[in-house]
Scaffold this motif. Structure first.
Motif, short mmCIF file in Angstrom:
data_model
loop_
_atom_site.label_atom_id
_atom_site.label_comp_id
_atom_site.label_asym_id
_atom_site.label_seq_id
_atom_site.Cartn_x
_atom_site.Cartn_y
_atom_site.Cartn_z
N GLY A 286 -2.61 28.07 -9.10
CA GLY A 286 -2.86 28.99 -10.22
C GLY A 286 -4.15 29.76 -10.07
N ASP B 201 -7.89 25.89 -7.52
CA ASP B 201 -8.47 24.58 -7.20
C ASP B 201 -7.69 23.89 -6.09
OD1 ASP B 201 -6.40 24.55 -9.15
OD2 ASP B 201 -6.88 22.48 -9.67
N GLY B 202 -6.43 24.27 -5.91
CA GLY B 202 -5.64 23.64 -4.88
C GLY B 202 -4.17 23.89 -5.13
N ASP C 282 -0.54 22.44 -6.12
CA ASP C 282 0.24 21.36 -6.74
C ASP C 282 1.65 21.42 -6.17
OD1 ASP C 282 -1.82 20.46 -8.50
OD2 ASP C 282 -1.45 22.23 -9.75
MG LIG Z 1 -4.42 24.40 -9.98
#
Ligand SMILES: [Mg+2]
Ligand SMILES: Nc1ncnc2c1ncn2[C@@H]1O[C@H](COP(=O)(O)OP(=O)(O)O)[C@@H](O)[C@H]1O
Length: 388
Positions: free
Chosen positions: A9, A13-14, A16
């Motif tokens: 998103g 942050d990474g 999913d």
């Molecule tokens: Mg995220």
């Protein structure tokens, strides 16, 4: 069909990853989440993603490289999930990959003498299908924009399938970088579902934390910092007068509006109040919760009775946001999505597994009442796996 959903998103942050077993045809589609995991971005790459998403200059060459490098990372995340779930990639029929949004302009604006809306998610799907051997669908948003929609939000289709209820009015709230809601009136038909971005979720909080710690901390784990701050009502009122909140839906927003420019605005707003770092983090956290409440009071509750608010996304782990929602919404039950069987961090990835399943079956999966599109669209582009 076993389907992997990959989601990264606006928080960047990474990645999913959700693994789901999906069968049937809507409205009787069954989706069972079998597992979920997430893979962090290397810090230097994350910095570059944020830089680009903040609309700093990038050469065409660097953008092309970033697209393919992210494709490798998405593929790596899919393969890591297969190892974790102990399932051979060849047993998986399909991947749905949202990609990384680096630009989103949902409403047309003048551009070279023509009103133009556009959106760009990168992470090359051909790399994902080649590395995993699994047919991959990506680039879901443009088909909706091509029909006059905002290309967002797309998760409402999944919300409708997962959460609609014959007797209960429900709102599904996802707290990613941006906060968005899907409104599901009791016994709703698909045409009655509406959805929009309410404003920031973690984006401002993360930006402040990262600013005050010079990047050492990325987010306010369990609202520890916000809890130590003091409330500054005048500052909060100022934030709550933001014009975005008053804009009638359908509407969508992103880092272009609530990104670095907004961080600077927040820092300035704090100055006359001699706000300490934790005071500002607290203000951003409460602003996040109350902008959701404002959207419900303004655009939802006058029209339809809501019994439950189902919360997902990383912000669902923030106790101060949840407490503020509970306090400001008496009569509405606040439920983390895990209470209804979908872990908070798996919900959006699961949604993209569902969207890919629909596209694979050549069925539309946008919700025109949510995006503003003229009609149904079959979303995404297919990258077939190389022949075995
Ligand atoms: Mg995220
Ligand atoms: N334990 C926690 N306490 C507070 N905030 C959290 C916690 N866990 C995650 N978050 C927030 O959630 C964000 C990530 O949420 P996510 O749903 O992945 O957003 P996105 O879809 O934009 O990537 C983090 O950047 C952080 O701000």
């Amino acid at each position: 069909m076993l389907v992997l959903g990959l989601m990264s998103g606006t928080s960047a942050d990474g990645i999913d990853v959700a693994l789901a077993r999906i069968s049937g045809t809507p409205p009787n589609l069954n989706a069972k989440l079998l597992g979920h995991t997430s893979v962090k971005f290397p810090p230097a790459l994350r910095k570059e993603i944020l830089r680009v998403a903040e609309q700093h200059p990038i050469t065409a060459g660097a953008l092309s490289q970033l697209n393919f490098r992210l494709g490798e990372l998405f593929a790596g995340a899919a393969l890591a999930a297969c190892r974790k779930f102990r399932i051979a990639p060849k047993k998986i029929a399909l991947i749905g990959s949202h990609g990384q949004t680096i630009f989103h302009q949902g409403r047309p604006v003048p551009y070279f003498a023509g009103p133009t809306a556009s959106t760009l998610q990168i992470g090359e799907a051909s790399i994902i299908s080649a590395r995993t051997g699994i047919t991959t669908i990506g680039d879901f948003r443009p088909a909706d924009i091509a029909l006059g929609g905002q290309g967002a939000p797309l998760v409402p289709y999944a919300d409708y399938l997962l959460y609609r209820h014959p007797k209960l009015g429900r709102v599904s709230l996802n707290l990613g970088g941006i906060a968005n809601i899907t409104v599901l009136p009791a016994a709703a038909k698909a045409e009655q579902v509406f959805a929009f971005d309410t404003g920031p979720a973690n984006m401002l909080i993360d930006a402040l934390v990262s600013h005050f710690t010079s990047g050492r901390q990325r987010f306010d784990k369990n609202a520890r910092l916000a809890s130590q701050g003091r409330s500054i009502p005048a500052l909060l009122d100022n934030l709550l007068s933001d014009p975005y909140l008053k804009l009638a839906p359908p509407k969508s927003t992103g880092r272009e509006y609530f990104g670095h420019g907004y961080l600077k605005k927040l820092l300035e707003l704090g100055r006359p109040h001699r706000a300490e770092p934790n005071d500002l983090i607290r203000a951003a956290t409460i602003f996040t919760a109350l902008s959701v409440v404002d959207a419900l009071n303004r655009f939802v509750l006058p029209k339809t009775k809501i019994h439950q608010l189902i919360v997902s996304g990383g912000g669902a782990h923030n106790p101060l946001i949840l407490a503020q929602l509970s306090a400001a919404l008496p009569g509405v039950e606040i439920l983390p999505s895990s209470r209804l069987g979908v872990p908070e961090d798996a919900k959006e990835a699961l949604a993209f597994a569902l969207l890919a399943y629909e596209t694979f079956h050549q069925r539309p999966a946008n919700v025109p009442s949510a995006t503003g599109a003229r009609g149904p669209a079959i979303l995404g582009k297919i990258s077939y796996a190389p022949p075995r």
